[in-house]
Design an enzyme around this catalytic site. Structure first.
Site, PDB file in Angstrom:
ATOM      1  CG  PHE A  64      -2.190  -0.935   0.960  1.00 57.36           C
ATOM      2  CD1 PHE A  64      -2.413  -1.583  -0.253  1.00 57.36           C
ATOM      3  CD2 PHE A  64      -3.110  -1.142   1.983  1.00 57.36           C
ATOM      4  CE1 PHE A  64      -3.524  -2.421  -0.447  1.00 57.36           C
ATOM      5  CE2 PHE A  64      -4.232  -1.968   1.798  1.00 57.36           C
ATOM      6  CZ  PHE A  64      -4.435  -2.604   0.592  1.00 57.36           C
ATOM      7  NE  ARG A  65       3.586   0.363  -4.492  1.00 57.10           N
ATOM      8  CZ  ARG A  65       4.308  -0.706  -4.784  1.00 57.10           C
ATOM      9  NH1 ARG A  65       5.152  -1.214  -3.903  1.00 57.10           N
ATOM     10  NH2 ARG A  65       4.223  -1.277  -5.957  1.00 57.10           N
ATOM     11  CG  ASN A  95       8.039  -3.568  -1.065  1.00 57.35           C
ATOM     12  OD1 ASN A  95       6.984  -3.626  -0.446  1.00 57.35           O
ATOM     13  ND2 ASN A  95       8.104  -3.820  -2.362  1.00 57.35           N
ATOM     14  CG  HIS A 179       9.695 -12.129  -4.178  1.00 58.57           C
ATOM     15  ND1 HIS A 179       8.882 -11.154  -4.704  1.00 58.57           N
ATOM     16  CD2 HIS A 179      10.400 -12.621  -5.231  1.00 58.57           C
ATOM     17  CE1 HIS A 179       9.075 -11.065  -6.021  1.00 58.57           C
ATOM     18  NE2 HIS A 179      10.014 -11.944  -6.359  1.00 58.57           N
ATOM     19  CG  ASP A 311       2.392  -9.255  -5.125  1.00 59.89           C
ATOM     20  OD1 ASP A 311       2.699  -8.339  -4.343  1.00 59.89           O
ATOM     21  OD2 ASP A 311       3.190  -9.746  -5.944  1.00 59.89           O
ATOM     22  CG  HIS A 315       4.513   0.389  -9.798  1.00 57.82           C
ATOM     23  ND1 HIS A 315       5.513   0.729  -8.922  1.00 57.82           N
ATOM     24  CD2 HIS A 315       4.468  -0.969  -9.810  1.00 57.82           C
ATOM     25  CE1 HIS A 315       6.066  -0.382  -8.427  1.00 57.82           C
ATOM     26  NE2 HIS A 315       5.442  -1.421  -8.948  1.00 57.82           N
ATOM     27  N   GLY A 330       4.535  -4.941 -10.969  1.00 59.28           N
ATOM     28  CA  GLY A 330       3.465  -4.810  -9.984  1.00 59.28           C
ATOM     29  C   GLY A 330       2.274  -4.095 -10.566  1.00 59.28           C
TER      30      GLY A 330
HETATM   31  O1  DOR Z   1       5.567  -7.334  -9.057  1.00 55.39           O
HETATM   32  C1  DOR Z   1       5.879  -7.074  -7.905  1.00 55.39           C
HETATM   33  N1  DOR Z   1       5.734  -5.827  -7.401  1.00 55.39           N
HETATM   34  N2  DOR Z   1       6.398  -8.027  -7.133  1.00 55.39           N
HETATM   35  C2  DOR Z   1       6.913  -7.761  -5.918  1.00 55.39           C
HETATM   36  O2  DOR Z   1       7.395  -8.651  -5.265  1.00 55.39           O
HETATM   37  C3  DOR Z   1       6.932  -6.391  -5.387  1.00 55.39           C
HETATM   38  C4  DOR Z   1       5.889  -5.593  -6.013  1.00 55.39           C
HETATM   39  C5  DOR Z   1       6.048  -4.130  -5.735  1.00 55.39           C
HETATM   40  O3  DOR Z   1       6.216  -3.780  -4.569  1.00 55.39           O
HETATM   41  O4  DOR Z   1       5.934  -3.330  -6.661  1.00 55.39           O
END
Ligand code: DOR
Length: 446
Positions: A64-65, A95, A179, A311, A315, A330
């Site tokens: 969720f960034r 992350n 992962h 997942d 973006h 992603g």
């Molecule tokens: O496609 C992905 N995007 N796989 C991941 O493991 C991380 C994720 C992301 O955080 O953008």
């Protein structure tokens, strides 16, 4: 007192579908029965004739960034969209910026969620090559688990020191979610393709670069280490048929020490879709072949794969609309989670009972989540109504994500989530959000 009576629903729970009623009192399920009569004039009655009533999905892998990447998404924006997809609880990944690799930073995320989340929440602590001491301080009763990137992806959180990995696996009590993609294999493949195409590699080649071999090498290595050390390992987002044979269905889920997750995009798309969707379906691990998709469905149905997640990893379109090597992997998914899965049910891939097992019961068992994941008296009323015959088309106007796009744009789904109840409160109804409900931090029976 909040009183809601859901009448005449097809109640999907614990392998059965029963026509009946569910009474919500306060934040809990008070009664489940064939016919419950209204006990007070204050009770709101919802006629759910022809609708499925399912426990809210518990999504064990979302991005969720927040903090730090809020130009892509926020906990508020994405958790709100998740309610429309039938997700009532989520587990968010480390992350972010900064990465959730200390207890203090992790608690900051819990604080943001407590103030802004529309759904119930927990987070994963991020493991790195140098934070073992901090990992060992994490209280497993308060945090969903430990996330290890054994292949690099968005956020550069690769843990690649074998000695450190062995120490983490040996010493932590936390559930380790991994992962798995082998970095060396990917690096070599990428070099080969860049030498021919430069940065503008055709998207179709993504599964040749992030290859089935890379997945298999990494998953089997992680499983070997878990067996050697006795660690509790959950392998995230299986994407290949070959990896499914690394997992067993011999033990009940609560007794398994090695479990597996599959994500909706790997169950829905194949490499044939790259031509039309391009980088919008660029994920790590990559969407692969029809054979892989079929193998994942088989393993999901026979119990080698335990849970389904999204997942969700948004973006911006600007970021995605770059050449292959620059476009991040992603995509957003939570808003369409149950609608996409019901679509696969209509196509004959999965029964509704199994779908509920994999999206709600099993994540609750796997993470030992307290009082959620079932339609049981005394449990929290996290419930979702799905109209199985309400075709609708995903388009820019009805997308709720901050990033404003979806890999499903233009897709017509046969079914639609119509109502979502969070801790007893009706928080989503036919495209609207009547009330921001009391979201809660997930608690664990550990
Ligand atoms: O496609 C992905 N995007 N796989 C991941 O493991 C991380 C994720 C992301 O955080 O953008």
């Amino acid at each position: 007192m909040n009183l809601i009576l859901i009448k005449n629903a097809q109640i999907v729970n614990e392998g059965q579908i029963l026509k009946g009623d569910v009474l919500i009192k306060g934040d809990r399920i008070a009664e489940v029965g064939e016919s419950i009569s209204v006990k007070s004039s204050e009770t709101r009655v919802i006629d759910a004739d022809g609708f499925y009533l399912v426990p809210g999905m518990i999504d064990d892998q979302v991005h969720f960034r927040e903090p730090g990447l809020t130009h892509k998404a926020t906990i508020a924006s994405e958790s709100k969209a998740a309610l429309a997809g039938g997700i009532t609880s989520f587990i968010e990944m480390p992350n972010t910026v900064p990465q959730a690799t200390t207890i203090a930073l992790l608690e900051e995320k819990f604080t943001i969620a407590s103030e802004t989340s529309w759904a119930n929440y927990s987070f994963m602590f991020g493991g790195t090559n140098d934070n073992l001491e901090e990992i060992l301080k994490v209280d497993e009763t308060k945090v969903a688990g430990l996330k290890l990137f054994l292949g690099s992806s968005t956020g550069n959180m690769l843990v690649d020191d074998p000695a450190i990995l062995e120490e983490i696996f040996s010493k932590t009590n936390l559930l380790i979610s991994a992962h798995c993609e082998d970095e060396t294999t990917i690096k070599n493949n990428l070099e080969k393709y860049v030498s021919v195409h430069g940065d503008d590699i055709p998207m179709q080649m993504h599964p040749e670069i992030r290859s089935a071999e890379a997945c298999y090498i990494s998953s089997s290595r992680a499983i070997k280490l878990a067996k050697k050390t006795g660690a509790r390992l959950h392998v995230f987002h299986l994407s290949t048929e070959r990896e499914t044979h690394l997992f067993s269905n011999k033990l009940p889920l609560a007794k398994k020490k090695i479990t597996a997750e599959v994500c909706i995009h790997h169950l829905y798309f194949t490499d044939k879709d790259y031509a039309a969707k391009g980088t919008k379906i660029k994920w790590n691990p990559a969407v692969k072949s029809q054979k892989d998709k079929d193998g994942l469905w088989k393993a999901l149905n026979d119990g080698r794969i335990d849970v389904i997640a999204t997942d969700h990893a948004p973006h911006t379109l600007e970021e995605k609309n770059q050449v292959y090597t620059k476009a991040p992997s992603g995509g957003p998914l939570v808003q369409h989670a149950l609608d996409a899965l019901f679509e696969m049910h209509h196509k004959g891939y999965i029964s509704v009972e199994k779908l509920v097992e994999k999206t709600a019961h099993n994540p609750a068992i796997l993470f030992q989540i307290k009082d959620r994941g079932y339609i049981r008296e005394g449990y929290k009323a996290d419930l979702v109504l799905v109209n199985p015959t309400a075709p609708w088309t995903v388009n820019k106007e009805n997308i709720g994500y901050k990033c404003g796009w979806s890999p499903f744009e233009g897709t017509t789904f046969k079914s639609r989530v119509t109502h979502t109840f969070l801790n007893g409160v009706l928080v989503y109804e036919n495209g609207k959000y009547p009330k921001k409900g009391p979201s809660e931090r997930l608690t664990f029976n550990r």
